[in-house]
Enzyme design. Structure first.
Site, PDB file in Angstrom:
ATOM      1  N   ASP A  73       0.866  -1.189   0.000  1.00 24.69           N
ATOM      2  CA  ASP A  73       0.000   0.000   0.000  1.00 24.69           C
ATOM      3  C   ASP A  73       0.897   1.232   0.000  1.00 24.69           C
ATOM      4  O   ASP A  73       1.569   1.508   0.999  1.00 24.69           O
ATOM      5  CB  ASP A  73      -0.892   0.017   1.238  1.00 24.69           C
ATOM      6  CG  ASP A  73      -1.966  -1.052   1.207  1.00 24.69           C
ATOM      7  OD1 ASP A  73      -1.769  -2.090   0.540  1.00 24.69           O
ATOM      8  OD2 ASP A  73      -3.011  -0.854   1.850  1.00 24.69           O
ATOM      9  N   LYS A 136      -7.243   3.369  -3.401  1.00 22.35           N
ATOM     10  CA  LYS A 136      -7.692   3.376  -2.005  1.00 22.35           C
ATOM     11  C   LYS A 136      -7.906   4.819  -1.571  1.00 22.35           C
ATOM     12  O   LYS A 136      -7.109   5.699  -1.897  1.00 22.35           O
ATOM     13  CB  LYS A 136      -6.625   2.680  -1.156  1.00 22.35           C
ATOM     14  CG  LYS A 136      -6.878   2.610   0.334  1.00 22.35           C
ATOM     15  CD  LYS A 136      -5.760   1.794   0.989  1.00 22.35           C
ATOM     16  CE  LYS A 136      -5.812   1.841   2.489  1.00 22.35           C
ATOM     17  NZ  LYS A 136      -4.715   1.064   3.116  1.00 22.35           N
ATOM     18  N   LYS A 172     -10.777   0.318  -2.499  1.00 23.44           N
ATOM     19  CA  LYS A 172     -10.724   0.141  -1.052  1.00 23.44           C
ATOM     20  C   LYS A 172     -11.003   1.456  -0.332  1.00 23.44           C
ATOM     21  O   LYS A 172     -10.162   2.350  -0.329  1.00 23.44           O
ATOM     22  CB  LYS A 172      -9.351  -0.394  -0.624  1.00 23.44           C
ATOM     23  CG  LYS A 172      -9.243  -0.661   0.881  1.00 23.44           C
ATOM     24  CD  LYS A 172      -7.907  -1.291   1.241  1.00 23.44           C
ATOM     25  CE  LYS A 172      -7.805  -1.532   2.742  1.00 23.44           C
ATOM     26  NZ  LYS A 172      -6.531  -2.173   3.129  1.00 23.44           N
TER      27      LYS A 172
END
Length: 236
Positions: A73, A136, A172
């Site tokens: 991430d 995300k 996400k």
């Protein structure tokens, strides 16, 4: 989730989509999850602010992958978005993608720090073009994290990208989702904007470490007709 609740539901097994940790905890998480199919994700590139040198960001990704992280991430450099330097953003994310190797890349936009929904849309598109497997919303550290207007912009960017390329990018929302009822809003958004193909943990995750306790609480109410006391659900 407690086994007696799973037994009452007739469900054999429920597990999280991934366990996300800082780089120094990757080996610990990998060891703890041996024998399961749960991947370890590492937050990288100077998470959450991203204010570290570019070369150091690349080395951090490579080190996390070497240590066993199967997902990375990253946080984008917000300055590239705020100054409209889309080429720099593309080059940055493309380099991160290459450093990940076989690992999945999730790009955290930190949407509350991007000033406008247009910037959110453009950043989403650029990250997907550069090879992101997921986009995300947030780090979970901003003053405002996952909110539905931003989610709508990002999911529509994913839909447009899929229609143009045939490639499915995951989504996400992360941060601030603490109740089972709130998670339903995000499931509805995915269903309405992207369809059933995205209703799985391959293409949809909710980043909310505080959500499990309320899900367990709601399941217990469904099973027993009563809400549990707080000490029965210790994960918060």
């Amino acid at each position: 989730m407690r086994q007696e609740l799973l037994d009452a539901l007739g469900v054999e097994h429920i597990q999280t989509g991934a366990v996300c940790v800082y780089h120094n905890l990757v080996p610990v998480a990998v060891e703890a999850l041996q024998g399961t199919s749960i991947p370890v994700a590492a937050v990288s590139t100077g998470f959450p602010a991203g204010q570290t040198p570019f070369d150091l960001k690349l080395r951090e990704i490579e080190a996390s992958v070497k240590a066993g992280a199967r997902e990375i991430d990253i946080v984008i450099s917000r300055a590239h978005v705020l100054t409209g330097n889309w080429q720099a953003l593309y080059d940055e994310v493309k380099a991160f993608r290459e450093a990940c190797g076989e690992a999945h890349l999730k790009t955290i936009l930190a949407t509350h720090e991007l000033a406008t929904l247009r910037n959110v849309s453009m950043a989403s598109l650029i990250c997907m073009m550069a090879g992101a497997d997921f986009i995300k919303t947030s780090t979970g550290k901003e003053s405002v994290n996952a909110i539905l207007p931003v989610g709508l912009v990002m999911t529509r960017a994913i839909r447009d990208y899929y229609e143009q390329t045939g490639y499915k990018v995951g989504f996400k929302p992360a941060g601030g989702i603490r109740s089972a009822k709130a998670s339903l809003d995000w499931l509805i958004l995915m269903k309405e904007e992207l369809g059933n193909d995205w209703l799985n943990n391959v293409l949809f995750r909710i980043g909310a470490s505080g959500l499990l306790s309320d899900i367990e609480r709601q399941v217990e109410h469904f099973v027993s007709g009563h809400y549990a006391a707080a000490h029965h659900n210790p994960l918060v």
